[in-house]
Design an enzyme around this catalytic site. Structure first.
Site, PDB file in Angstrom:
ATOM      1  N   GLU A  53      -5.378  -9.826   0.271  1.00 26.52           N
ATOM      2  CA  GLU A  53      -4.541  -8.662  -0.012  1.00 26.52           C
ATOM      3  C   GLU A  53      -5.059  -7.399   0.677  1.00 26.52           C
ATOM      4  OE1 GLU A  53      -1.633  -8.188  -1.464  1.00 26.52           O
ATOM      5  OE2 GLU A  53      -1.398 -10.305  -1.891  1.00 26.52           O
ATOM      6  N   ASP A  69       1.906  -0.843  -0.673  1.00 31.21           N
ATOM      7  CA  ASP A  69       0.932  -1.460  -1.571  1.00 31.21           C
ATOM      8  C   ASP A  69      -0.383  -0.717  -1.427  1.00 31.21           C
ATOM      9  OD1 ASP A  69       2.794  -3.424  -2.256  1.00 31.21           O
ATOM     10  OD2 ASP A  69       2.109  -4.778  -0.684  1.00 31.21           O
TER      11      ASP A  69
END
Length: 104
Positions: A53, A69
């Site tokens: 991520e 994000d």
């Protein structure tokens, strides 16, 4: 999902007051003490998630078209935080995406 976001915020409050890239070993120690077994995930699962991520970067920001994000766990501005840029965002956790607990 809310459990994961709560844990991510707790980790930021405890460990990530400054934006930096953690080493894999630093994150493993944190995951072992704080996350192992949470939501049925092992330390290895958390390490894999954060590696892919954010590459262990506490200040990571990635763009997804209309939303972004933020941080280690890549908390999305469409659903979980307010970045002031995402139209129609719900801010489910009632937090600012650019707060020091998310990106610093």
């Amino acid at each position: 999902m809310k459990v994961i976001l709560f844990l991510a915020l707790c980790l930021y409050l405890s460990y990530f007051s400054e934006g930096r890239k953690l080493s894999r070993c630093e994150f493993v120690k944190i995951a072992q003490s704080k996350l192992n077994g949470v939501a049925g995930a092992s330390t290895a699962d958390w390490v894999c998630l954060v590696k892919h991520e954010s590459d262990f970067n506490t200040a990571a920001i990635n763009h997804n078209g209309r939303s972004r994000d933020y941080g280690l766990f890549q908390i999305n501005s469409q659903y979980w935080c307010n970045d002031g840029k995402t139209a129609g965002a719900t801010n489910g956790c009632n937090i600012d995406c650019r707060s020091k607990y998310i990106i610093d």
